[in-house]
Design an enzyme around this catalytic site. Structure first.
Site, PDB file in Angstrom:
ATOM      1  N   SER A   9      17.051 -64.414 100.815  1.00  0.00           N
ATOM      2  CA  SER A   9      18.342 -64.465 101.249  1.00  0.00           C
ATOM      3  C   SER A   9      18.440 -65.381 102.654  1.00  0.00           C
ATOM      4  O   SER A   9      17.946 -64.577 103.677  1.00  0.00           O
ATOM      5  CB  SER A   9      19.330 -63.374 101.321  1.00  0.00           C
ATOM      6  OG  SER A   9      20.459 -63.665 101.744  1.00  0.00           O
ATOM      7  N   HIS A  34      18.455 -67.806  97.993  1.00  0.00           N
ATOM      8  CA  HIS A  34      19.678 -67.377  97.870  1.00  0.00           C
ATOM      9  C   HIS A  34      20.413 -67.927  99.073  1.00  0.00           C
ATOM     10  O   HIS A  34      20.084 -67.268 100.266  1.00  0.00           O
ATOM     11  CB  HIS A  34      19.544 -65.835  97.757  1.00  0.00           C
ATOM     12  CG  HIS A  34      20.753 -65.135  97.507  1.00  0.00           C
ATOM     13  ND1 HIS A  34      21.357 -64.934  96.233  1.00  0.00           N
ATOM     14  CD2 HIS A  34      21.572 -64.318  98.342  1.00  0.00           C
ATOM     15  CE1 HIS A  34      22.378 -64.267  96.186  1.00  0.00           C
ATOM     16  NE2 HIS A  34      22.690 -63.991  97.544  1.00  0.00           N
ATOM     17  N   ASP A  36      24.064 -67.581 100.690  1.00  0.00           N
ATOM     18  CA  ASP A  36      25.315 -66.629 100.842  1.00  0.00           C
ATOM     19  C   ASP A  36      26.568 -67.478 101.279  1.00  0.00           C
ATOM     20  O   ASP A  36      26.423 -67.779 102.500  1.00  0.00           O
ATOM     21  CB  ASP A  36      25.223 -65.318 101.473  1.00  0.00           C
ATOM     22  CG  ASP A  36      24.328 -64.393 100.703  1.00  0.00           C
ATOM     23  OD1 ASP A  36      23.290 -64.076 101.492  1.00  0.00           O
ATOM     24  OD2 ASP A  36      24.367 -64.084  99.613  1.00  0.00           O
ATOM     25  N   MET A  38      30.411 -67.417 102.341  1.00  0.00           N
ATOM     26  CA  MET A  38      31.263 -66.347 102.606  1.00  0.00           C
ATOM     27  C   MET A  38      32.513 -67.061 103.173  1.00  0.00           C
ATOM     28  O   MET A  38      32.424 -67.959 103.921  1.00  0.00           O
ATOM     29  CB  MET A  38      30.904 -65.385 103.579  1.00  0.00           C
ATOM     30  CG  MET A  38      29.755 -64.626 102.875  1.00  0.00           C
ATOM     31  SD  MET A  38      29.172 -63.320 104.178  1.00  0.00           S
ATOM     32  CE  MET A  38      27.717 -62.659 103.284  1.00  0.00           C
ATOM     33  N   HIS A  68      25.581 -68.060  96.052  1.00  0.00           N
ATOM     34  CA  HIS A  68      26.342 -66.757  95.804  1.00  0.00           C
ATOM     35  C   HIS A  68      27.730 -66.986  96.456  1.00  0.00           C
ATOM     36  O   HIS A  68      27.802 -67.055  97.559  1.00  0.00           O
ATOM     37  CB  HIS A  68      25.863 -65.583  96.599  1.00  0.00           C
ATOM     38  CG  HIS A  68      26.379 -64.353  96.193  1.00  0.00           C
ATOM     39  ND1 HIS A  68      25.801 -63.116  96.807  1.00  0.00           N
ATOM     40  CD2 HIS A  68      27.407 -64.028  95.739  1.00  0.00           C
ATOM     41  CE1 HIS A  68      26.700 -62.237  96.916  1.00  0.00           C
ATOM     42  NE2 HIS A  68      27.690 -62.725  96.011  1.00  0.00           N
ATOM     43  N   MET A  70      31.111 -66.011  97.711  1.00  0.00           N
ATOM     44  CA  MET A  70      31.812 -64.869  97.846  1.00  0.00           C
ATOM     45  C   MET A  70      33.213 -65.471  98.348  1.00  0.00           C
ATOM     46  O   MET A  70      33.701 -65.380  99.464  1.00  0.00           O
ATOM     47  CB  MET A  70      31.210 -63.891  98.925  1.00  0.00           C
ATOM     48  CG  MET A  70      30.105 -63.189  98.470  1.00  0.00           C
ATOM     49  SD  MET A  70      28.988 -62.764  99.648  1.00  0.00           S
ATOM     50  CE  MET A  70      27.725 -63.721  99.698  1.00  0.00           C
ATOM     51  N   MET A 139      25.786 -56.193  92.853  1.00  0.00           N
ATOM     52  CA  MET A 139      25.771 -56.074  94.313  1.00  0.00           C
ATOM     53  C   MET A 139      25.252 -54.593  94.631  1.00  0.00           C
ATOM     54  O   MET A 139      25.955 -53.655  94.064  1.00  0.00           O
ATOM     55  CB  MET A 139      27.144 -56.278  94.779  1.00  0.00           C
ATOM     56  CG  MET A 139      27.603 -57.678  95.005  1.00  0.00           C
ATOM     57  SD  MET A 139      26.346 -58.905  95.731  1.00  0.00           S
ATOM     58  CE  MET A 139      26.312 -58.203  97.213  1.00  0.00           C
ATOM     59  N   GLY A 144      29.331 -58.831 102.327  1.00  0.00           N
ATOM     60  CA  GLY A 144      29.862 -59.357 103.498  1.00  0.00           C
ATOM     61  C   GLY A 144      28.719 -59.510 104.573  1.00  0.00           C
ATOM     62  O   GLY A 144      28.981 -59.956 105.802  1.00  0.00           O
ATOM     63  N   PHE A 145      27.871 -58.533 104.650  1.00  0.00           N
ATOM     64  CA  PHE A 145      26.855 -58.426 105.677  1.00  0.00           C
ATOM     65  C   PHE A 145      25.450 -58.268 105.240  1.00  0.00           C
ATOM     66  O   PHE A 145      25.200 -57.469 103.859  1.00  0.00           O
ATOM     67  CB  PHE A 145      27.208 -57.383 106.852  1.00  0.00           C
ATOM     68  CG  PHE A 145      28.392 -57.080 107.165  1.00  0.00           C
ATOM     69  CD1 PHE A 145      29.616 -56.502 106.653  1.00  0.00           C
ATOM     70  CD2 PHE A 145      28.840 -57.916 108.266  1.00  0.00           C
ATOM     71  CE1 PHE A 145      30.887 -56.806 107.125  1.00  0.00           C
ATOM     72  CE2 PHE A 145      30.145 -58.366 108.916  1.00  0.00           C
ATOM     73  CZ  PHE A 145      31.091 -57.504 108.260  1.00  0.00           C
ATOM     74  N   GLY A 146      24.607 -58.648 105.965  1.00  0.00           N
ATOM     75  CA  GLY A 146      22.974 -58.371 105.476  1.00  0.00           C
ATOM     76  C   GLY A 146      22.673 -57.008 106.317  1.00  0.00           C
ATOM     77  O   GLY A 146      23.583 -56.654 107.130  1.00  0.00           O
ATOM     78  N   GLY A 147      21.704 -56.469 105.919  1.00  0.00           N
ATOM     79  CA  GLY A 147      21.366 -55.280 106.646  1.00  0.00           C
ATOM     80  C   GLY A 147      21.802 -53.958 106.489  1.00  0.00           C
ATOM     81  O   GLY A 147      21.500 -53.025 107.140  1.00  0.00           O
ATOM     82  N   ASP A 177      21.276 -57.442  94.847  1.00  0.00           N
ATOM     83  CA  ASP A 177      21.359 -58.030  96.146  1.00  0.00           C
ATOM     84  C   ASP A 177      21.819 -57.181  97.062  1.00  0.00           C
ATOM     85  O   ASP A 177      23.241 -56.565  96.893  1.00  0.00           O
ATOM     86  CB  ASP A 177      22.249 -59.200  95.926  1.00  0.00           C
ATOM     87  CG  ASP A 177      22.594 -60.042  97.336  1.00  0.00           C
ATOM     88  OD1 ASP A 177      23.549 -61.024  97.197  1.00  0.00           O
ATOM     89  OD2 ASP A 177      21.924 -59.921  98.137  1.00  0.00           O
ATOM     90  N   GLY A 178      21.177 -56.730  98.208  1.00  0.00           N
ATOM     91  CA  GLY A 178      21.805 -55.922  99.286  1.00  0.00           C
ATOM     92  C   GLY A 178      21.112 -54.507  99.509  1.00  0.00           C
ATOM     93  O   GLY A 178      20.759 -53.819  98.768  1.00  0.00           O
ATOM     94  N   GLY A 179      20.131 -54.458 100.616  1.00  0.00           N
ATOM     95  CA  GLY A 179      19.361 -53.465 100.894  1.00  0.00           C
ATOM     96  C   GLY A 179      18.076 -53.413 100.068  1.00  0.00           C
ATOM     97  O   GLY A 179      17.689 -52.051  99.876  1.00  0.00           O
ATOM     98  N   GLY A 199      17.087 -60.175 102.093  1.00  0.00           N
ATOM     99  CA  GLY A 199      17.138 -60.658 103.298  1.00  0.00           C
ATOM    100  C   GLY A 199      16.324 -60.167 104.427  1.00  0.00           C
ATOM    101  O   GLY A 199      15.140 -60.529 104.558  1.00  0.00           O
TER     102      GLY A 199
HETATM  103  C1  DX5 Z   1      25.512 -59.639 101.350  1.00  0.00           C
HETATM  104  C2  DX5 Z   1      24.736 -60.764 100.644  1.00  0.00           C
HETATM  105  C3  DX5 Z   1      23.110 -60.574 100.608  1.00  0.00           C
HETATM  106  C4  DX5 Z   1      22.537 -60.484 102.030  1.00  0.00           C
HETATM  107  C5  DX5 Z   1      21.221 -59.671 101.633  1.00  0.00           C
HETATM  108  O1  DX5 Z   1      26.701 -59.989 101.144  1.00  0.00           O
HETATM  109  O2  DX5 Z   1      25.326 -61.214  99.384  1.00  0.00           O
HETATM  110  O3  DX5 Z   1      22.557 -61.405  99.913  1.00  0.00           O
HETATM  111  O4  DX5 Z   1      22.145 -61.277 102.831  1.00  0.00           O
HETATM  112  O5  DX5 Z   1      20.615 -59.169 102.946  1.00  0.00           O
HETATM  113  P1  DX5 Z   1      19.856 -57.637 103.083  1.00  0.00           P
HETATM  114  O6  DX5 Z   1      18.427 -57.995 102.100  1.00  0.00           O
HETATM  115  O7  DX5 Z   1      19.383 -57.702 104.559  1.00  0.00           O
HETATM  116  O8  DX5 Z   1      20.692 -56.582 102.633  1.00  0.00           O
HETATM  117 ZN    ZN Z   2      24.105 -62.590  98.209  1.00  0.00          ZN
END
Ligand code: DX5
Ligand code: ZN
Length: 218
Positions: A9, A34, A36, A38, A68, A70, A139, A144-147, A177-179, A199
């Protein structure tokens, strides 16, 4: 069961030099990138627009763009993203818009189509549309956020999708996707996932090539 596939990502890449982060993803052996998108409305922050995809293509990136969206009104933007180089366009089922019409539009533009489920959305929300897509994204964080931390409570949804796919003889991929890291990817794989958006764990990996190889072995 589809072969396991890694999609780094770019949201976790170097925002001062995203082309270099994309090149690092390609060098690792990952096949998809990937992206994102937003709108600051469906999710709290604003990320990239179509011009960013076009700039990556211009910079020579040939990876498959797993885009993706959003967005509260994705139907207004699918053409711009398709023209900018998107290969797949995935839209969320939650906002109020013409989902079927937008899926048809995405395919008419020559892109693959995907549907995305937020953590609070049941599989039943997309059940009637499964034959119209080649990917369903579960999801594993609130978007909305990575990490963010991985949500284990989403694993049963992955298994439910796998069962539906088998029962109805469909062929869609199941993406998460996510974590996602190597540990949570293995848990998702055991439940039926085959496509892993990563990500933070990918872009902070000491050896991205070894990371990609480990995902491919799942
Ligand atoms: C969050 C995104 C993800 C995010 C994943 O809304 O859709 O793609 O970037 O990042 P990590 O792997 O750090 O959770
Ligand atoms: Zn994503």
């Amino acid at each position: 069961m589809h072969a396991a596939l890694l999609a780094p990502s770019l949201l976790a890449g170097d925002h001062a030099n995203l082309a270099a982060s994309a090149a690092a993803a390609a060098r690792s052996g990952a096949h998809w990138l990937h992206l994102d998108i937003m709108d600051g409305h469906f999710v709290p922050i604003v990320s990239f627009g179509p011009e960013r995809l076009a700039a990556l293509r211009w910079a020579g990136c040939q990876m498959f763009f797993d885009t993706h969206l959003m967005l509260d009104e994705p139907q207004k933007y699918v053409e711009a993203f398709a023209r900018a180089g998107a290969d797949r366009i995935s839209i969320h089922i939650e906002p109020r818009f013409d989902v079927i019409g937008t899926l048809i539009q995405i395919r008419k533009l020559g892109c693959r189509a995907g549907l995305v489920l937020n953590p609070g959305t049941p599989v039943s929300a997309v059940e009637a549309l499964l034959a119209q897509v080649d990917l369903v994204l579960v999801m594993t964080v609130q978007p909305g956020f990575g990490g963010q931390a991985f949500r284990r409570d989403q694993l049963p949804k992955i298994a439910e999708l796998r069962a539906l796919r088998g029962k109805r003889n469909l062929d869609f991929r199941i993406e998460v996707d996510g974590g996602i890291d190597l540990g949570t990817a293995a848990e998702c794989r055991a439940s039926g996932a085959d496509t892993f958006v990563v990500g933070t764990s990918f872009f902070s990996a000491a050896d991205p090539t070894a990371f990609a190889a480990a995902v491919a072995r799942l």
